[in-house]
Design a protein around this motif. Structure first.
Motif, PDB file in Angstrom:
ATOM      1  N   GLY A   1       9.585   3.583  -8.412  1.00 48.51           N
ATOM      2  CA  GLY A   1       9.929   3.340  -7.019  1.00 48.51           C
ATOM      3  C   GLY A   1       8.750   2.746  -6.279  1.00 48.51           C
ATOM      4  O   GLY A   1       8.863   1.723  -5.604  1.00 48.51           O
TER       5      GLY A   1
ATOM      6  N   GLY B   1      10.677  -0.127  -4.737  1.00 52.41           N
ATOM      7  CA  GLY B   1      10.466   0.099  -3.308  1.00 52.41           C
ATOM      8  C   GLY B   1      11.127   1.392  -2.863  1.00 52.41           C
ATOM      9  O   GLY B   1      12.159   1.798  -3.400  1.00 52.41           O
TER      10      GLY B   1
ATOM     11  N   GLN C   1      13.250   2.969   3.919  1.00 46.37           N
ATOM     12  CA  GLN C   1      13.982   1.860   4.541  1.00 46.37           C
ATOM     13  C   GLN C   1      13.229   0.537   4.430  1.00 46.37           C
ATOM     14  O   GLN C   1      13.833  -0.527   4.320  1.00 46.37           O
ATOM     15  CB  GLN C   1      14.253   2.189   6.004  1.00 46.37           C
ATOM     16  CG  GLN C   1      15.219   3.360   6.195  1.00 46.37           C
ATOM     17  CD  GLN C   1      15.491   3.630   7.663  1.00 46.37           C
ATOM     18  OE1 GLN C   1      14.777   3.145   8.547  1.00 46.37           O
ATOM     19  NE2 GLN C   1      16.536   4.412   7.927  1.00 46.37           N
TER      20      GLN C   1
ATOM     21  N   LYS D   1      11.365  -0.309   1.959  1.00 46.17           N
ATOM     22  CA  LYS D   1      11.212  -0.665   0.545  1.00 46.17           C
ATOM     23  C   LYS D   1       9.745  -0.918   0.184  1.00 46.17           C
ATOM     24  O   LYS D   1       9.393  -1.914  -0.462  1.00 46.17           O
ATOM     25  CB  LYS D   1      12.049  -1.896   0.206  1.00 46.17           C
ATOM     26  CG  LYS D   1      13.546  -1.680   0.295  1.00 46.17           C
ATOM     27  CD  LYS D   1      14.009  -0.675  -0.758  1.00 46.17           C
ATOM     28  CE  LYS D   1      15.513  -0.434  -0.711  1.00 46.17           C
ATOM     29  NZ  LYS D   1      15.955   0.594  -1.694  1.00 46.17           N
TER      30      LYS D   1
ATOM     31  N   GLN E   1       6.419  -0.736  -1.786  1.00 45.33           N
ATOM     32  CA  GLN E   1       6.214  -0.730  -3.233  1.00 45.33           C
ATOM     33  C   GLN E   1       4.884  -0.131  -3.667  1.00 45.33           C
ATOM     34  O   GLN E   1       4.706   0.208  -4.830  1.00 45.33           O
ATOM     35  CB  GLN E   1       6.320  -2.168  -3.756  1.00 45.33           C
ATOM     36  CG  GLN E   1       7.679  -2.805  -3.524  1.00 45.33           C
ATOM     37  CD  GLN E   1       7.619  -4.309  -3.616  1.00 45.33           C
ATOM     38  OE1 GLN E   1       7.015  -4.973  -2.776  1.00 45.33           O
ATOM     39  NE2 GLN E   1       8.232  -4.857  -4.657  1.00 45.33           N
TER      40      GLN E   1
END
Length: 424
Positions: A82, A133, A136, A138, A140
């Motif tokens: 994520g 990500g 909201q 995203k 990284q």
């Protein structure tokens, strides 16, 4: 005359073909030899035996990258991270506390930056991972603590969205990480680990647990409980389950007493860093479920040379995915006696055939200068499954205690003849 000329031409043609073929074969052989030489001279990132896998680097930046490659293949969305956690090699305390973010929902490796920015090896790994990500926005990459201005520029150049966790010291950053995890996961864990900022060798085994489970690591010093740590504890409203890692020489009895106002306090400790890591691997709180509780065969361990904090931190994600593993400090050339005694209690034993399992495995982190081949061989042997009968690995097919004497004698003879007496 025509026949003579024709024969001479044919002979010349054959000579030419044979000469060119010989040259070609010689060139091919030389190429193959050079190729083989180049392969054998290149140090492999991984070095494995039947029961161990070595991360073959003692450089924290490289080690973190190899660990990341091992755990996140990044070949599909379900094995991409994520977000990547980016911590500084200059601040072990912040890097260690940031391991709480390795856990879900972030689900990502810890990689290192340094005082000059993000090393190229780290950049290459982030690009390979292509983090999905989180949140909201995203984001990284999660950048932990102070970082050179160059870091933001480097990430921007690669098109990576980043968030930054700041603080005046490691205790503040640890508190901020606790808050960030709570926000990301949607719930605040009651459990916390308290470790010493003055004694990394005692505190670092906590890193593997927080990379595996939601409890954060918060810090104290020899003299006080920092305000940031108090702030994080007060959020638990007197109901915190507090686990001190380390003996009273590291976290004093006086500080332990002060911590009791924030919840229930329990201590996990060993008289030296190696025995402390073993105590943490064995500990289990049956009331809360906290702790590895590894006291039986069929588990994974992570061996790191004692006194190498950044290397141990880089390996902590091995507790998050795959064969989850607690950290055990070890020595360069062999297992210390306390480690040997602990590993012996975990050695699996089969009744009929080795395929029964269970099986042990170990991650080893560090090159052969920090952990010798002898050390790896010893660990490999101590993790090997053995016969419960004590007759060696060749004692297969036993029907247990109901065997007749003649069958037992036949098997003993077979055991002695196979593999030179079997594995002991």
């Amino acid at each position: 005359m025509k026949i003579y000329r024709s024969t001479k031409a044919v002979a010349l043609l054959l000579f030419t073909i044979l000469f060119l073929s010989a040259c070609s074969l010689q060139q091919d052989a030389q190429t193959e030899s050079e190729a083989g030489k180049s392969v054998t001279n290149v140090a492999a990132p991984w070095n494995a035996t039947k029961n161990t896998t070595r991360i073959n680097s003692s450089h924290p930046v490289e080690s973190a990258v190899i660990v990341s490659k091992t755990l996140w293949p990044a070949t599909a969305d379900d094995n991409r991270p994520g977000a990547v956690i980016l911590a500084s090699t200059e601040r072990w305390g912040s890097a260690l506390a940031s391991l709480d973010l390795v856990h879900h929902p972030n689900n990502g490796p810890l990689l290192y930056m340094d005082k000059d920015g993000i090393p190229q090896a780290t950049i290459n790994e982030i690009k390979r991972l292509r983090p999905i990500g989180i949140g909201q926005a995203k984001e990284q990459v999660i950048v932990i603590g102070d970082s050179p201005n160059k870091v933001k520029d480097q990430l921007s150049k690669e098109g990576m969205k980043a968030t930054f966790v700041a603080g005046n010291d490691d205790a503040e950053i640890a508190e901020q990480i606790d808050a960030l995890y709570t926000k990301a996961s949607g719930s605040q864990p009651d459990g916390v680990i308290i470790g010493s900022l003055d004694s990394p060798e005692y505190t670092i085994p906590a890193g593997n647990w927080i990379a595996h489970m939601p409890e954060p690591l918060l810090y104290v010093t020899k003299k006080e409980i920092p305000k940031a740590t108090i702030k994080a504890l007060e959020k638990r409203k007197g109901k915190a389950n507090i686990y001190i890692i380390g003996p009273e020489a590291v976290v004093s009895a006086d500080l332990e007493k002060k911590l009791q106002q924030y919840g229930t306090v329990k201590r996990i400790s060993g008289k030296n860093p190696i025995e402390n890591s073993i105590a943490f691997a064995k500990y289990k709180d049956e009331t809360t479920g906290f702790g590895w509780g590894i006291t039986t065969p069929g588990h994974n361990l992570s061996f790191v040379p004692a006194g190498n904090p950044l290397l141990a931190i880089s390996a902590a994600p091995f507790s998050h995915l795959g064969k989850h593993a607690p950290l055990i400090w070890t020595d360069k050339d062999k297992m210390p006696e306390s480690v040997m005694n602990y590993v012996m209690t975990l050695q699996p034993k089969y009744k009929v055939t080795p395929t029964e399992g269970p099986f042990n495995h170990a991650w080893m982190v560090g090159n052969e200068k920090d952990l010798t081949p002898q050390a790896q061989g010893e660990i490999d042997s101590m993790l090997e499954i053995v016969s419960a009968s004590g007759k060696g690995h060749a004692d297969h097919g036993s029907g247990g205690e109901d065997d007749t004497s003649s069958n037992k004698n036949e098997k003993e003879t077979s055991s002695e003849n196979d593999h030179g007496g079997g594995h002991h």
